[in-house]
Design a protein around this motif. Structure first.
Motif, PDB file in Angstrom:
ATOM      1  N   ALA A   8      80.129 -12.203  22.334  1.00  0.00           N
ATOM      2  CA  ALA A   8      78.773 -12.703  22.089  1.00  0.00           C
ATOM      3  C   ALA A   8      78.634 -14.113  22.628  1.00  0.00           C
ATOM      4  O   ALA A   8      79.339 -15.018  22.181  1.00  0.00           O
ATOM      5  CB  ALA A   8      78.467 -12.683  20.591  1.00  0.00           C
ATOM      6  N   ASN A   9      77.744 -14.296  23.590  1.00  0.00           N
ATOM      7  CA  ASN A   9      77.456 -15.631  24.131  1.00  0.00           C
ATOM      8  C   ASN A   9      78.720 -16.403  24.487  1.00  0.00           C
ATOM      9  O   ASN A   9      78.876 -17.572  24.144  1.00  0.00           O
ATOM     10  CB  ASN A   9      76.591 -16.432  23.152  1.00  0.00           C
ATOM     11  N   ARG A 175      71.315  -9.663  17.346  1.00  0.00           N
ATOM     12  CA  ARG A 175      71.447  -8.827  18.546  1.00  0.00           C
ATOM     13  C   ARG A 175      70.472  -9.252  19.629  1.00  0.00           C
ATOM     14  O   ARG A 175      70.816  -9.312  20.811  1.00  0.00           O
ATOM     15  CB  ARG A 175      71.250  -7.365  18.172  1.00  0.00           C
ATOM     16  N   GLY A 178      71.765 -12.213  21.434  1.00  0.00           N
ATOM     17  CA  GLY A 178      73.095 -12.107  22.010  1.00  0.00           C
ATOM     18  C   GLY A 178      74.190 -12.673  21.131  1.00  0.00           C
ATOM     19  O   GLY A 178      75.294 -12.958  21.596  1.00  0.00           O
TER      20      GLY A 178
END
Length: 276
Positions: A8-9, A175, A178
């Protein structure tokens, strides 16, 4: 069983970690060493827990290279702005005896929180390489959206999440941005383990209710979890969730459980979970 990774990111977090609250001292260090020897590669702590020194000692004693362990810590809510967060974080690094953390979170929001300054402070720490990723904990939907709107690249939200607490709104926000979501108290402090519906599904799989509860979280996209477990037996049991695969019937049975049970809601500290 290989540990799945939540991405994530720019963050890569093992999806099952070791929660360490409220362990301290030798008990905490021993639990960290045990978990890492069993294959855990994610440890969660916080300034407020009073165990960062023990967590750091456990990681050091494991003999693992620092880069193989994902380490999260959190700054307490009495640091309302960037300069205060930085001062507290420098002390956390010293207690942890590590050159960096993998994830740094604001532990709880407060009425005094200067959100812009706090997030700028987190971003500055990340820019120096002292935290690989940054995020927040216990932020309700509106405040989380405000934080995301700041545009500093938050990677994670940590909140209570388990089979008896619906967090679909927060999960949807994460979500869309991200971000990942880390579930603390993923076993509802034991409060979900006596649910007949959960026990029936567990029996079907030859598993424990705790394993089923964690497997349900693993079935949610973008979710990691940090169950607290002091003993090697319980730590190993929790890892057993990785081998379970829930079918549509299982998911329906779990969906039928109550979804309004919040076990961490301290007066004077918790935000307005719905309107905040």
């Amino acid at each position: 069983m290989q540990m799945p990774i939540l991405e994530a990111n720019g963050m890569r977090m093992p999806r099952i970690g070791l929660g360490t609250w409220p362990m301290k001292g030798a008990e905490c260090q021993s639990a960290v060493e045990s978990a890492l020897s069993l294959g855990y590669r994610h440890v969660d702590t916080a300034e407020m827990y009073g165990n960062e020194d023990a967590v750091g000692a456990g990681i050091a004693a494991s003999g693992l290279p620092r880069g193989e362990v994902f380490l999260t810590t959190k700054i307490w809510n009495d640091k309302p702005n960037g300069p205060a967060i930085r001062r507290a974080f420098d002390l956390s690094l010293k207690r942890l005896a590590t050159p960096y953390v993998d994830l740094l979170l604001i532990h709880w929001p407060s009425a005094e929180l200067d959100l812009d300054s706090a997030l700028d402070g987190l971003a500055a720490i990340r820019a120096e390489g002292l935290a690989r990723s940054i995020g927040v904990s216990n932020f309700p939907p509106k405040l989380l959206q405000r934080a995301i709107g700041k545009g500093v690249g938050l990677a994670c939200l940590q909140v209570e999440f388990h089979v008896m607490l619906d967090q679909s709104k927060l999960l949807g926000i994460c979500r869309a941005a991200g971000m990942g979501l880390t579930a603390y108290s993923p076993l509802a402090k034991g409060g979900n383990l006596d649910q007949p519906g959960l026990a029936r599904v567990a029996a079907k799989h030859g598993a424990t209710p705790a394993q089923l509860a964690l497997a349900w979280l693993l079935a949610q996209d973008g979710v990691a979890m940090v169950p607290k477990a002091a003993s090697p037996v319980r730590q190993k049991e929790n890892l057993g969730a990785l081998a379970l695969r829930l079918d549509a019937e299982d998911m329906a049975a779990i969906a039928a459980l109550p979804k309004d049970r919040r076990f961490v809601n301290p007066a004077g500290l918790a935000p307005d979970w719905v309107g905040g």
